[in-house]
Scaffold this motif. Sequence first.
Motif, PDB file in Angstrom:
ATOM      1  N   ARG A 188      -3.357  -5.825  -1.096  1.00 21.65           N
ATOM      2  CA  ARG A 188      -3.241  -6.656  -2.294  1.00 21.65           C
ATOM      3  C   ARG A 188      -2.397  -7.903  -2.064  1.00 21.65           C
ATOM      4  N   TYR A 189      -1.716  -7.994  -0.913  1.00 19.24           N
ATOM      5  CA  TYR A 189      -0.926  -9.173  -0.598  1.00 19.24           C
ATOM      6  C   TYR A 189      -1.625 -10.078   0.413  1.00 19.24           C
ATOM      7  N   GLY A 190      -2.903  -9.772   0.690  1.00 20.07           N
ATOM      8  CA  GLY A 190      -3.681 -10.608   1.584  1.00 20.07           C
ATOM      9  C   GLY A 190      -3.474 -10.336   3.055  1.00 20.07           C
ATOM     10  N   LEU A 191      -2.784  -9.250   3.408  1.00 17.85           N
ATOM     11  CA  LEU A 191      -2.574  -8.894   4.812  1.00 17.85           C
ATOM     12  C   LEU A 191      -3.661  -7.917   5.262  1.00 17.85           C
ATOM     13  N   PRO A 192      -4.214  -8.089   6.464  1.00 19.73           N
ATOM     14  CA  PRO A 192      -5.265  -7.178   6.929  1.00 19.73           C
ATOM     15  C   PRO A 192      -4.703  -5.799   7.279  1.00 19.73           C
ATOM     16  N   PHE A 193      -5.380  -4.755   6.794  1.00 20.21           N
ATOM     17  CA  PHE A 193      -4.984  -3.394   7.153  1.00 20.21           C
ATOM     18  C   PHE A 193      -5.225  -3.140   8.642  1.00 20.21           C
ATOM     19  N   PHE A 232      11.453  23.093   3.652  1.00 21.06           N
ATOM     20  CA  PHE A 232      11.246  21.664   3.459  1.00 21.06           C
ATOM     21  C   PHE A 232      10.337  21.097   4.545  1.00 21.06           C
ATOM     22  N   TRP A 233       9.670  20.009   4.155  1.00 17.04           N
ATOM     23  CA  TRP A 233       8.758  19.273   5.035  1.00 17.04           C
ATOM     24  C   TRP A 233       9.069  17.793   4.888  1.00 17.04           C
ATOM     25  N   VAL A 234       8.941  17.043   5.975  1.00 15.04           N
ATOM     26  CA  VAL A 234       9.047  15.586   5.922  1.00 15.04           C
ATOM     27  C   VAL A 234       7.652  15.022   6.146  1.00 15.04           C
ATOM     28  N   VAL A 235       7.141  14.304   5.137  1.00  9.13           N
ATOM     29  CA  VAL A 235       5.806  13.712   5.181  1.00  9.13           C
ATOM     30  C   VAL A 235       5.971  12.199   5.121  1.00  9.13           C
ATOM     31  N   GLY A 236       5.370  11.489   6.061  1.00  5.34           N
ATOM     32  CA  GLY A 236       5.481  10.047   6.101  1.00  5.34           C
ATOM     33  C   GLY A 236       4.146   9.363   5.882  1.00  5.34           C
ATOM     34  N   VAL A 237       4.158   8.304   5.087  1.00  7.78           N
ATOM     35  CA  VAL A 237       3.000   7.413   4.966  1.00  7.78           C
ATOM     36  C   VAL A 237       3.429   6.114   5.639  1.00  7.78           C
ATOM     37  N   GLY A 238       2.903   5.880   6.832  1.00  5.96           N
ATOM     38  CA  GLY A 238       3.373   4.781   7.643  1.00  5.96           C
ATOM     39  C   GLY A 238       2.854   3.438   7.199  1.00  5.96           C
ATOM     40  N   LEU A 239       3.323   2.407   7.888  1.00  7.70           N
ATOM     41  CA  LEU A 239       2.918   1.043   7.563  1.00  7.70           C
ATOM     42  C   LEU A 239       1.434   0.817   7.799  1.00  7.70           C
ATOM     43  N   SER A 240       0.780   1.717   8.554  1.00  9.59           N
ATOM     44  CA  SER A 240      -0.667   1.630   8.756  1.00  9.59           C
ATOM     45  C   SER A 240      -1.450   2.224   7.606  1.00  9.59           C
ATOM     46  N   PRO A 297      -2.396  -5.498  12.632  1.00  9.50           N
ATOM     47  CA  PRO A 297      -1.903  -6.843  12.957  1.00  9.50           C
ATOM     48  C   PRO A 297      -0.418  -6.977  12.650  1.00  9.50           C
ATOM     49  N   ARG A 298       0.302  -7.678  13.506  1.00  9.68           N
ATOM     50  CA  ARG A 298       1.748  -7.832  13.353  1.00  9.68           C
ATOM     51  C   ARG A 298       2.066  -8.901  12.311  1.00  9.68           C
ATOM     52  N   LEU A 299       1.715  -8.583  11.094  1.00  6.98           N
ATOM     53  CA  LEU A 299       2.010  -9.403   9.928  1.00  6.98           C
ATOM     54  C   LEU A 299       2.673  -8.499   8.899  1.00  6.98           C
ATOM     55  N   GLY A 300       3.705  -9.000   8.274  1.00  3.36           N
ATOM     56  CA  GLY A 300       4.410  -8.109   7.364  1.00  3.36           C
ATOM     57  C   GLY A 300       5.174  -8.866   6.310  1.00  3.36           C
ATOM     58  N   PRO A 301       5.949  -8.115   5.527  1.00  2.00           N
ATOM     59  CA  PRO A 301       6.312  -6.709   5.708  1.00  2.00           C
ATOM     60  C   PRO A 301       5.225  -5.747   5.252  1.00  2.00           C
ATOM     61  N   VAL A 332      11.897   7.991  -0.144  1.00  2.00           N
ATOM     62  CA  VAL A 332      12.400   6.662   0.180  1.00  2.00           C
ATOM     63  C   VAL A 332      11.199   5.747   0.379  1.00  2.00           C
ATOM     64  N   HIS A 333      11.209   4.587  -0.282  1.00  2.00           N
ATOM     65  CA  HIS A 333      10.190   3.561  -0.096  1.00  2.00           C
ATOM     66  C   HIS A 333      10.868   2.333   0.511  1.00  2.00           C
ATOM     67  N   ALA A 334      10.389   1.886   1.648  1.00  2.00           N
ATOM     68  CA  ALA A 334      10.986   0.742   2.335  1.00  2.00           C
ATOM     69  C   ALA A 334       9.896  -0.214   2.798  1.00  2.00           C
ATOM     70  N   ASP A 335      10.311  -1.385   3.249  1.00  2.00           N
ATOM     71  CA  ASP A 335       9.412  -2.358   3.862  1.00  2.00           C
ATOM     72  C   ASP A 335       9.786  -2.485   5.337  1.00  2.00           C
ATOM     73  N   VAL A 336       8.757  -2.547   6.192  1.00  2.00           N
ATOM     74  CA  VAL A 336       8.982  -2.652   7.635  1.00  2.00           C
ATOM     75  C   VAL A 336       8.500  -4.016   8.120  1.00  2.00           C
ATOM     76  N   LEU A 337       9.339  -4.671   8.904  1.00  2.00           N
ATOM     77  CA  LEU A 337       8.995  -5.955   9.505  1.00  2.00           C
ATOM     78  C   LEU A 337       8.500  -5.748  10.934  1.00  2.00           C
ATOM     79  N   PRO A 338       7.585  -6.606  11.418  1.00  2.00           N
ATOM     80  CA  PRO A 338       6.922  -6.370  12.715  1.00  2.00           C
ATOM     81  C   PRO A 338       7.712  -6.851  13.921  1.00  2.00           C
ATOM     82  N   ARG A 339       9.029  -6.740  13.862  1.00  2.00           N
ATOM     83  CA  ARG A 339       9.848  -7.129  15.012  1.00  2.00           C
ATOM     84  C   ARG A 339      11.038  -6.178  15.096  1.00  2.00           C
ATOM     85  N   PRO A 340      11.643  -6.047  16.269  1.00  2.00           N
ATOM     86  CA  PRO A 340      12.837  -5.202  16.381  1.00  2.00           C
ATOM     87  C   PRO A 340      14.000  -5.793  15.609  1.00  2.00           C
TER      88      PRO A 340
END
Length: 637
Positions: free
Chosen positions: A414-419, A507-515, A556-560, A624-632
Amino acid sequence: MTLRAVLIGAQTFNLTGVHADVEVMHRVLGKHGFTDIRARVEEEASYAGITQALRQLCRDTQHGDGVVVYFSGHGSLRGDLQYLVPVDIEQSTPTDFRGFLAAELTAMVRVLTRITPNVTCVLDCCHSGGAVRDAAHESGRWRLKSVTPAKVAHDDGLARAAALARRKAPLVPDVVRLTACQQHGSAFEAEVRPAAGRQGVFTAALADVLDTPAARQVPWSVLIARVRDRVKQQQMMQWPDAGGPSGRLPFSLEERSEPERLPLVRRDGRFIVPGGAVFGLDRKDSVRMVFPRDDPWREPTGREADESEEATVQATVDAMEGGDAVLRTPSEADALAGEVPLSAGLFTAELPPGSYALPLRVHDRRRVCVDGSGQLADALRRELAKSPRLAETHVGPVFATVLLHNGAATVLNRYGLPFREPLEATPSQVSRITGLLEDLARGDRVRALRDPENAALLSADVQVRFEIEAPAHGGVWRPLDAFGERLYDRDRYRVTVTNHSGEPRYFWVVGVGLSGRTALVTNDQPSGHRLEPHGAPHRSIRTTAPIRITWPQDVPRLGPRPETVHVLVGDGPMDMSVLTSVGPRRTAYATDPGLMPLLQEVWEACRDQAMEGAEEFHYCVHTVHADVLPRPREAGA
């Protein structure tokens, strides 16, 4: 009778959409017959201005009037001190606190309900749940509507709250409460529509739902479910709610005895749920049509079912005509063969008085826009029409856009970034594109997981702590905020879970990644890490090994990009790997019946009314909901 409203918009601390919220509510309420609408923004949204506006509303309101109190802005929760944030909050002193306390709002609303029982309170701010009681993180995509001003003295506020609490006044029983989130939850503002500027996500969804003629005949309890669906489409992690007498129709005292009953009419030989779109109905959803026993065209068949007070027929939504849901019913041949306990007159006669429909399976669809033409576009539209989990749209917010341009097919968020990287725009890619959309939608539903609302909720007897590594400080671990954190490629986080109950927990840890993919982070224990009861000598507390965030090669390395981490805590072992498998494991329904509602939500994207109360597994969700940037992360960060 006069319909009156006070609309308060306190635009503070980087919020920019509050005035738009007030404007849209002014317009919508006008369409619902409100003739006395008082907007309070800018300097009028000060503590004194809010107090004066509500006192004047109390003086002007007469018995039989309908009243709305609306607030958009920041909400704050500091310990037990809950308050709305006026525009002059920073002028507070130790003896003059300018926050408008939830207890003060409750007192004002109580006065109104003593004059007229037709009172509705709408709050679009963080921590809005519980503000009228009954029994400063920022991102480029959204802004959190919560703030705790660091330089504001709260002394006088605490004293005022204590004084109000000592009154021990009864709770407010009559007010309808529409809130953007729960008391400890979050609300956001965002660019809900392209080029329209920021607006409160809750207000925008509420206005869209109310802005239809059919909404006048839909109770709040049903409308709020539709509002939640709209908020999910914006991918906002908030949970709107309706409290009080939420079975009422909007801005009235009329209350349906069974709020889930949907209207049912007969038109041109077909069964119709008028305004079905407002109820969340769409193609492939199912309802149960209910007919009174004493209808004049019902023929007894000698079956035991004929002794019941009502006869029922299950139907599927076959098409949407405007906002109306057109139902597909059993054929006349089936009725004549005795498959339906009604006569063939069902298909020709008018409906008897008292007929209605009940929702059975209502899907939570993700909206997709196909931007292009040609064979591939036509094929994609046909596939979307078949899917109960996806739907094509050209208006309003979308989950994804399939852009067909210059021989390439690109799926954009929805922000115009390619999945993913673009595909060749040929008909052979239809299944690949629709498969990607289904996977992304499934991940988005997992991202929106929250505590169950019914008896499946596990009591809050487990503490969960999220931490992020801070390399600049020698690898020290610091707390990870639930919202608004900015993370980087190769960052590491960990989770600590402590059992304070007297029973074992898992308990379980479930992640929905940036992909957009879903992964069971604790895959070494798919049935759950066991926590012994509090006080046991071993393993009542566990910390996961550090978990590294990695940027997938096919993204693609476009973010966050959004990254979500859930910790599910349950009262028994369950194989949670079914949440992340390629396809739903039907055998899991038989072996783990308590998981069925969760799997229905994730895999089939539907709310199944028949499953209510069938849960055996109890759980809660910490997120926890966070934003990930495509660089270290930089060395000094």
